[in-house]
Design an enzyme around this catalytic site. Structure first.
Site, PDB file in Angstrom:
ATOM      1  N   ARG A   1       0.798  -1.230   0.000  1.00 13.28           N
ATOM      2  CA  ARG A   1       0.000   0.000   0.000  1.00 13.28           C
ATOM      3  C   ARG A   1       0.835   1.287   0.000  1.00 13.28           C
ATOM      4  NH1 ARG A   1      -2.954  -3.067  -2.169  1.00 13.28           N
ATOM      5  NH2 ARG A   1      -4.931  -3.792  -1.308  1.00 13.28           N
TER       6      ARG A   1
ATOM      7  N   SER B   1     -13.336 -11.453  -1.217  1.00 16.43           N
ATOM      8  CA  SER B   1     -12.525 -10.249  -1.326  1.00 16.43           C
ATOM      9  C   SER B   1     -11.071 -10.693  -1.406  1.00 16.43           C
ATOM     10  CB  SER B   1     -12.740  -9.350  -0.103  1.00 16.43           C
ATOM     11  OG  SER B   1     -11.883  -8.224  -0.158  1.00 16.43           O
TER      12      SER B   1
END
Length: 404
Positions: A98, A179
């Site tokens: 990230r 997910s």
């Protein structure tokens, strides 16, 4: 944030369910603003196919695909590997991707003169923190739009409803709507049946695992690998000099074929709740084991023990989105110092989900067979008597006091 001032938005775009519907949602709710999609390639491979066509078809003005693979490996994965950083057993596959992606996102936002940056992270997850702390580091005054904290959509089923109503093409259906997050280091699975920790993951179900096979389906014969390190960095595999990225990719193949690197974890999220997921990290699991084994002969006791303590803090910082902080940088400086002599070769045996040590060699080895042997040596065993008397003196004094 004054919505009237938002005319151009840069969106962190993966092409998955969340970000696919965010494009039309932004245009509906932010003055038909221009949406520039940015996808950070951190090794998600086939997920990038057809992404530009999809982004533009759903309303984006353009798509940037940033090749971040080398940056991701060299400047995020390798520092964590050298530190031995993990979080409750999880090898940080989403966590350290990230900040790498967010850095590229800000660069495009500043280049394009964007009025805001948007991400598709939910208000329940860790990624919202990781993205936003990195954005604050590089663009402290940049407005951030997080649709999951604004819109009326409550679930992934409702997201699919929205996508179907807006003719947004999807590669998933309601029955297989896990997910997932994928990059060259790992693949995570969350949701559906796994929301109940009592349900065993469907390792043997076709299509569930993507980087690995179930250990039950792994070969009956072991696979041996040899990995060379220089100052804590992998530099060769089975005698062939390779980049760290190529070593990871090859170990993903070898490890995946042998059922290596599956982790079923109920973890403590930063936002306070516990969540359950399954991680596939075949190459990373092998590298962490090899690096740890090499350190057993190249690090002295005090350095090794202190490093293990600090690796917990390092892992927490990365998990909690605090990559761009003075403490993380200071810990990396400490780790780099410890790695100056973590050079050598490790041989491992891969067998049905297990990574087994099969040999270690280093020119800086602190292990002395001559001293440690059970056979004859120059070690004077009588020296230990005086050592024990001094080492045990506090215990003896305390016993004498208690005896009174």
């Amino acid at each position: 944030m004054n919505k009237e001032n938002i005319k151009k938005v840069v969106l962190a775009y993966s092409g998955g369910l969340d970000t696919s519907i965010i494009i039309p949602w932004l245009k509906e709710n932010y003055n038909n603003c221009e949406v520039i999609a940015v996808s950070g390639n951190v090794g998600q491979a086939d997920e990038l196919e057809g992404l530009e066509e999809k982004a533009i078809k759903t309303g984006a003005s353009k798509l940037y695909v940033l090749d971040l693979t080398d940056d991701y490996v060299d400047n995020y994965i390798i520092p964590c590997l050298k530190a031995g950083a993990e979080y409750e057993g999880y090898l940080l596959g989403t966590s350290h991707a990230r900040p790498c992606i967010a850095k590229g996102l800000v660069e495009i936002a500043l280049k394009e003169g964007a009025d805001a940056i948007c991400h598709g992270c939910t208000g329940k997850g860790n990624d919202q923190v990781r993205f936003e702390l990195a954005i604050k580091h590089f663009a402290p005054n940049m407005p951030i739009i997080a649709p999951w904290r604004e819109w009326d959509i409550k679930s992934r089923d409702e997201e699919i409803d929205y996508a179907e109503a807006h003719n947004v093409p999807l590669k998933i259906n309601r029955e297989t709507n896990y997910s997932k997050d994928k990059n060259l280091w790992h693949l995570s699975h969350e949701g559906l049946d796994m929301e109940d920790p009592g349900n065993e993951p469907q390792y043997d179900k076709p299509g569930f695992l993507e980087m690995s096979v179930s250990p039950m389906k792994a070969p009956d014969a072991p696979t041996y690998v040899e990995i060379d390190f220089e100052q804590g960095v992998p530099v060769a595999l089975d005698g062939l000099n390779m980049s760290a990225k190529d070593i990871i990719l090859k170990l993903n193949e070898l490890g995946g074929a042998n059922g290596i690197g599956l982790l079923d974890l109920v973890e403590n999220r930063l936002v306070g709740m516990k969540s359950r997921g399954v991680y596939e990290t075949p190459g990373g699991t092998i590298l962490y084991k090899a690096h740890e084994v090499l350190e057993t002969i190249t690090l002295d006791k005090m350095t090794m023990h202190e490093k293990k303590k600090l690796s917990i803090t390092f892992g927490e910082l990365v998990y909690n989105g605090q990559w761009f902080t003075p403490l993380r940088e200071a810990l990396s400086a400490f780790v780099d110092k410890t790695q100056e002599r973590v050079t050598g070769k490790v041989k491992l045996k891969l067998y049905k989900g297990n990574v087994i040590n099969a040999g270690i060699w280093s020119p800086y080895s602190l292990y002395s067979e001559d001293i440690a042997t059970f056979g004859e040596s120059d070690y004077n065993q009588a020296d230990s008597a005086g050592f024990i008397n001094l080492y045990g003196l506090p215990i003896k004094v305390q016993a004498m006091v208690d005896g009174k």
